[in-house]
Design a protein around this motif. Structure first.
Motif, mmCIF file in Angstrom:
data_model
loop_
_atom_site.group_PDB
_atom_site.id
_atom_site.type_symbol
_atom_site.label_atom_id
_atom_site.label_comp_id
_atom_site.label_asym_id
_atom_site.label_seq_id
_atom_site.Cartn_x
_atom_site.Cartn_y
_atom_site.Cartn_z
ATOM 1 N N UNK A 1 0.849 -1.206 0.000
ATOM 2 C CA UNK A 1 0.000 0.000 0.000
ATOM 3 C C UNK A 1 0.877 1.246 0.000
ATOM 4 N N UNK A 2 0.586 2.189 -0.900
ATOM 5 C CA UNK A 2 1.346 3.431 -0.986
ATOM 6 C C UNK A 2 0.588 4.564 -0.287
ATOM 7 N N UNK A 3 1.292 5.671 -0.095
ATOM 8 C CA UNK A 3 0.652 6.835 0.510
ATOM 9 C C UNK A 3 -0.505 7.320 -0.362
ATOM 10 N N UNK A 4 -0.313 7.303 -1.695
ATOM 11 C CA UNK A 4 -1.375 7.741 -2.603
ATOM 12 C C UNK A 4 -2.633 6.906 -2.480
ATOM 13 N N UNK A 6 -3.697 5.293 0.181
ATOM 14 C CA UNK A 6 -4.358 5.639 1.439
ATOM 15 C C UNK A 6 -5.083 6.978 1.340
ATOM 16 N N UNK A 7 -4.443 7.921 0.666
ATOM 17 C CA UNK A 7 -5.070 9.246 0.513
ATOM 18 C C UNK A 7 -6.372 9.139 -0.271
ATOM 19 N N UNK A 8 -6.355 8.386 -1.386
ATOM 20 C CA UNK A 8 -7.574 8.220 -2.180
ATOM 21 C C UNK A 8 -8.674 7.541 -1.365
ATOM 22 N N UNK A 9 -8.298 6.542 -0.588
ATOM 23 C CA UNK A 9 -9.289 5.834 0.220
ATOM 24 C C UNK A 9 -9.931 6.758 1.239
ATOM 25 N N UNK A 10 -9.118 7.559 1.915
ATOM 26 C CA UNK A 10 -9.661 8.455 2.938
ATOM 27 C C UNK A 10 -10.448 9.601 2.321
ATOM 28 N N UNK A 11 -10.049 10.037 1.117
ATOM 29 C CA UNK A 11 -10.839 11.056 0.434
ATOM 30 C C UNK A 11 -12.235 10.536 0.097
ATOM 31 N N UNK A 49 0.674 4.675 6.536
ATOM 32 C CA UNK A 49 1.579 5.466 5.684
ATOM 33 C C UNK A 49 0.872 6.690 5.111
ATOM 34 N N UNK A 50 0.746 7.728 5.931
ATOM 35 C CA UNK A 50 0.042 8.940 5.518
ATOM 36 C C UNK A 50 1.019 10.096 5.395
ATOM 37 N N UNK A 51 0.735 11.064 4.521
ATOM 38 C CA UNK A 51 1.646 12.206 4.348
ATOM 39 C C UNK A 51 1.694 13.081 5.602
ATOM 40 N N UNK A 52 2.828 13.693 5.802
ATOM 41 C CA UNK A 52 3.011 14.586 6.950
ATOM 42 C C UNK A 52 2.276 15.904 6.678
ATOM 43 N N UNK A 53 1.506 16.366 7.648
ATOM 44 C CA UNK A 53 0.773 17.627 7.533
ATOM 45 C C UNK A 53 1.455 18.657 8.425
ATOM 46 N N UNK A 54 2.012 19.677 7.811
ATOM 47 C CA UNK A 54 2.728 20.704 8.567
ATOM 48 C C UNK A 54 2.560 22.060 7.884
ATOM 49 N N UNK A 55 1.563 22.851 8.305
ATOM 50 C CA UNK A 55 1.345 24.162 7.670
ATOM 51 C C UNK A 55 2.465 25.154 7.918
#
Length: 417
Positions: A1-4, A6-11, A49-55
């Protein structure tokens, strides 16, 4: 599973929940933003494996994502208001803008200066970015869909929605004041910047924003409803995405002319509504904007929860937390009460309007924007921590209480002869 993946699934999960949850949480001590905020925290505490969120590091991305959400929300707010603009009809709004907002900024800045021991520019910046209110984060306290009856809005919902529509733009001069002060005096104080700021950033840019919004709104309203060409008379075609075109046009043109685009978008929406107030096309535009706004809000609140889970509050001190709570629980309610003295609101309506000055996406935008204009004598992570905590506390406090409080207020109103 890639980060992409996981992102699509959560979206996908998020989009479906954004459609279902508003009806599930309606009238309950819970809100859609609170669910997504909690969801972001919970998901990012899992070993995924989720992207780091840092504003802080991704300031420009944070600025533009929140910018889009704010202007879409402003278009939705303007289209929803049934009441024609006027001094008497909007009396509560003018009081909230002319009295409550300045009092809130002054006392928030003084609290940050005294309690946090921040330099004047940083204290003013904190007060400025926390100045705009955001009823999107508690749907119960904003007006509903457009209707033909200008008296179809109770005073509380109308005042909070119209206040948020205008103070999201009027916070810009305050942010520029903080930028001008830090540029002139650094960590100290100087009054040399005030004249130029008042002329350019306050009077000129506000004037351009208001004028552009009115002109663009009148032009689009004429095209939508009265054009001799059926191709331009878009009210007959019921295409909701036209609202996004109006939003981006008003914002982009006004910003190109060095005015305040936030003001222009809200005024554009009000002007389009005024052109043919009872037309059903307003519902089409409003419904589309509301759906897009809901998606953006859900995503942003999820990302804010992720930021919190990844340590976004690590730089928060107890003084910073107290400053945020004092703003929400003391400064805004008392300033709101003072601003609304003399209106025809009943005591209960006045207290609810005063207390529900919700802080949200606009505050995140203004902080990201200001930090891109100039460096301030307070670490960026500390500023982000205080603002994030205040928004978090507002989402929890107002999201949990708004449903029961407004339901109770509606029942009291129904019992009044």
């Amino acid at each position: 599973m890639t980060i992409g993946d996981a992102v699509f699934a959560w979206l996908g999960v998020g989009a479906l929940l954004a459609a279902v949850l508003p009806r599930v949480v309606a009238g309950r001590p819970l809100s859609l933003p609170l669910v997504f905020l909690g969801g972001g925290i919970a998901v990012y505490l899992l070993p995924l494996p989720l992207p780091v969120i840092d504003p802080v590091n991704d300031r420009l991305m944070a600025e533009h994502i929140t910018e889009i959400c704010v202007i879409i929300a402003l278009m939705g707010a303007g289209l929803a208001l049934n009441r024609p603009m006027g001094w008497r009809r909007w009396a509560a709004t003018w009081r909230l803008l002319g009295v409550t907002m300045p009092l809130t900024v002054v006392f928030t800045a003084l609290t940050a200066w005294w309690l946090l021991d921040w330099p004047p520019a940083a204290a003013l910046l904190l007060a400025a970015v926390l100045a705009p209110t955001d009823p999107v984060l508690a749907a119960e306290v904003r007006v509903g869909e457009p209707t033909e009856d200008e008296h179809d809005e109770d005073e509380v919902r109308f005042a909070l929605t119209s206040e948020a529509g205008l103070n999201d733009g009027l916070a810009f001069p305050l942010v520029y004041a903080a930028v001008a002060l830090v540029a002139a005096a650094g960590g100290g104080w100087s009054a040399d910047w005030i004249g130029g700021w008042a002329l350019k950033d306050l009077a000129l840019k506000c004037g351009i924003g208001l004028l552009c919004g009115w002109l663009i709104g009148r032009l689009l309203g004429w095209l939508f409803f009265h054009s001799h060409s059926s191709a331009l008379r878009l009210s007959e075609h019921r295409e909701g995405f036209v609202a996004l075109g109006a939003t981006f046009l008003a914002y982009g043109v006004t910003e190109l002319l060095q005015g305040y685009g936030f003001l222009a978008v809200f005024v554009t929406a009000c002007s389009i509504r005024a052109e043919e107030r009872a037309h059903g096309f307003h519902n089409v535009l409003h419904d589309f904007v509301e759906q897009v706004e809901r998606l953006f809000t859900a995503v942003l609140l999820f990302l804010l929860g992720a930021f919190v889970a990844l340590g976004g509050l690590d730089s928060l001190t107890w003084q910073g937390a107290v400053t945020g709570l004092v703003l929400l629980l003391v400064i805004r309610p008392l300033s709101g009460w003072a601003g609304l003295l003399g209106t025809r609101m009943r005591r209960s309506e006045r207290w609810v309007t005063a207390a529900y000055g919700i802080r949200g996406i606009g505050s995140l935008y203004y902080l990201a924007y200001a930090l891109g204009q100039h460096s301030f004598p307070v670490p960026a992570r500390e500023l982000w921590a205080v603002v994030t905590f205040t928004v978090l506390a507002s989402v929890v406090l107002h999201g949990v209480t708004a449903g029961p409080v407004v339901t109770r207020l509606d029942r009291l109103r129904e019992n009044v002869p």
